[in-house]
Scaffold this motif. Structure first.
Motif, short mmCIF file in Angstrom:
data_model
loop_
_atom_site.label_atom_id
_atom_site.label_comp_id
_atom_site.label_asym_id
_atom_site.label_seq_id
_atom_site.Cartn_x
_atom_site.Cartn_y
_atom_site.Cartn_z
N HIS A 192 0.91 -1.22 -0.02
CA HIS A 192 0.00 -0.07 -0.18
C HIS A 192 0.86 1.27 0.07
CE1 HIS A 192 0.43 -1.15 4.14
NE2 HIS A 192 0.41 0.08 4.59
N ASP A 193 2.08 1.21 0.67
CA ASP A 193 3.03 2.31 0.95
C ASP A 193 3.45 2.69 -0.73
OD1 ASP A 193 2.40 2.97 3.47
OD2 ASP A 193 4.18 1.52 3.92
N LYS A 194 3.69 1.73 -1.35
CA LYS A 194 4.48 1.71 -2.78
C LYS A 194 3.28 2.24 -3.75
CE LYS A 194 8.01 -1.50 -2.33
NZ LYS A 194 8.49 -2.83 -2.79
N LEU A 195 1.97 1.76 -3.62
CA LEU A 195 0.89 2.37 -4.52
C LEU A 195 0.74 3.90 -4.08
CD1 LEU A 195 -1.59 -0.58 -4.21
CD2 LEU A 195 -0.29 -0.05 -6.25
N ARG A 196 0.71 4.33 -2.89
CA ARG A 196 0.61 5.59 -2.71
C ARG A 196 1.88 6.47 -3.22
NH1 ARG A 196 1.16 5.75 2.66
NH2 ARG A 196 -0.97 5.14 3.04
N ALA A 197 3.12 5.89 -2.98
CA ALA A 197 4.32 6.67 -3.48
C ALA A 197 4.09 6.73 -5.00
CB ALA A 197 5.35 5.92 -3.18
N LEU A 198 3.69 5.76 -5.62
CA LEU A 198 3.54 5.85 -7.12
C LEU A 198 2.56 6.82 -7.68
CD1 LEU A 198 3.78 2.01 -8.29
CD2 LEU A 198 5.12 3.80 -8.85
N ARG A 199 1.51 7.04 -6.92
CA ARG A 199 0.47 7.94 -7.23
C ARG A 199 0.89 9.39 -7.18
NH1 ARG A 199 -2.61 10.95 -4.44
NH2 ARG A 199 -2.47 9.66 -2.36
N LYS A 200 1.72 9.71 -6.07
CA LYS A 200 2.06 10.82 -5.62
C LYS A 200 3.38 11.39 -6.53
CE LYS A 200 0.75 11.28 -0.61
NZ LYS A 200 0.95 11.47 0.60
N ARG A 252 3.54 10.68 -9.49
CA ARG A 252 3.07 10.82 -10.81
C ARG A 252 2.23 12.22 -10.74
NH1 ARG A 252 4.96 6.47 -10.87
NH2 ARG A 252 5.67 5.23 -12.51
N GLY A 253 2.05 12.63 -9.48
CA GLY A 253 1.27 14.08 -9.29
C GLY A 253 -0.25 13.69 -9.35
N LEU A 254 -0.57 12.60 -9.06
CA LEU A 254 -1.99 12.34 -9.35
C LEU A 254 -2.80 12.08 -7.95
CD1 LEU A 254 -1.63 9.45 -11.65
CD2 LEU A 254 -2.37 11.36 -12.37
N SER A 255 -4.12 12.89 -8.17
CA SER A 255 -5.11 12.72 -6.77
C SER A 255 -5.66 11.20 -6.92
CB SER A 255 -5.97 13.76 -6.89
OG SER A 255 -7.05 13.55 -8.05
N ASP A 291 -1.24 -0.73 -14.46
CA ASP A 291 -1.17 -0.37 -15.60
C ASP A 291 -1.44 1.31 -15.89
OD1 ASP A 291 -1.73 -0.83 -18.64
OD2 ASP A 291 -3.45 -0.18 -18.43
N ALA A 292 -2.21 1.76 -14.97
CA ALA A 292 -2.38 3.33 -15.22
C ALA A 292 -1.06 4.02 -14.76
CB ALA A 292 -3.56 3.40 -14.12
N PHE A 293 -0.25 3.18 -13.88
CA PHE A 293 0.93 3.89 -13.53
C PHE A 293 1.94 3.57 -14.21
CE2 PHE A 293 -0.71 3.58 -8.84
CZ PHE A 293 -1.42 4.91 -8.94
N GLY A 294 1.87 2.94 -15.36
CA GLY A 294 2.91 2.35 -16.17
C GLY A 294 4.27 1.51 -15.54
N VAL A 295 3.73 0.74 -14.53
CA VAL A 295 4.76 -0.20 -14.09
C VAL A 295 4.22 -1.38 -14.01
CG1 VAL A 295 5.64 1.72 -12.30
CG2 VAL A 295 3.87 0.04 -11.63
N SER A 296 5.04 -2.47 -13.36
CA SER A 296 4.59 -3.84 -13.08
C SER A 296 4.12 -4.29 -11.83
CB SER A 296 5.32 -4.98 -13.92
OG SER A 296 6.43 -5.09 -13.08
N VAL A 297 3.58 -5.11 -11.65
CA VAL A 297 3.11 -5.51 -10.37
C VAL A 297 4.44 -6.13 -9.64
CG1 VAL A 297 1.99 -7.46 -8.67
CG2 VAL A 297 0.83 -6.39 -10.64
#
Length: 179
Positions: A2-10, A12-15, A50-56
């Protein structure tokens, strides 16, 4: 994770609302996942990466790539993606984000399986090792037993479910890597 998902979103500057719009996953659910208060299904996780452009694989700990490109994943050392709500675990057996294809062992508890159907840009081959697995592909339902192999275009809507009273295991390879 969950921390990595939050970090990826941030990064990329996404809400959360923007990610929700991109993936079709509710903002409330995304917030719960980022805060470690909810489990995410494999299919939803695939939509997020897929939305973040990374792999699992980029979200999982451990990178076992050797200096010359040799990867050895020792027994018990594979990276694991567990989905308690789906009663399944995907054991990824490739180097983090470097593989052109993705080998994985999926272990399904009795009655476990994908809660949502998936479709992605890949080809997939699945070999059943143990148990009885139902594969639903584009509305067609087939039962796979130990030794059976299914090969299909991953762009077709599909999902798996364990029909056995015990654990079921399947080894799969997707190309290109979806995780």
């Amino acid at each position: 994770m969950h921390d990595k998902l939050r970090a990826l979103r941030k990064e990329r500057g996404l809400s959360i609302a923007q990610v929700s719009e991109m993936t079709g996953i509710s903002s409330a659910f995304l917030s719960q996942v980022e805060n470690g208060k909810n489990d995410i299904t494999v299919t939803r996780l695939m939509r997020l990466v897929d939305a973040f452009g990374v792999s699992v694989a980029d979200l999982l700990p451990g990178d076992q790539t050797g200096e010359r490109g040799l990867t050895v994943v020792r027994a018990g050392m594979e990276r694991r993606l567990t989905s308690p709500s789906e009663q399944m675990e995907v054991r990824v057996m490739s180097a983090r984000g470097h593989s052109k294809f993705m080998p994985a062992l999926t272990v399904y508890e009795p009655g476990g399986g994908m809660s949502e159907a998936a479709a992605f840009e890949s080809e997939e081959v699945v070999y059943v090792l143990e148990g009885e697995i139902e594969l639903e592909y584009e509305g067609e339902v087939v039962t796979l037993n130990p030794g059976d192999v299914a090969y299909f275009d991953g762009r077709g809507v599909h999902r798996y479910r364990n029909l056995s009273d015990g654990e079921a295991k399947a080894f799969s390879v997707t190309w290109p890597a979806i995780f």
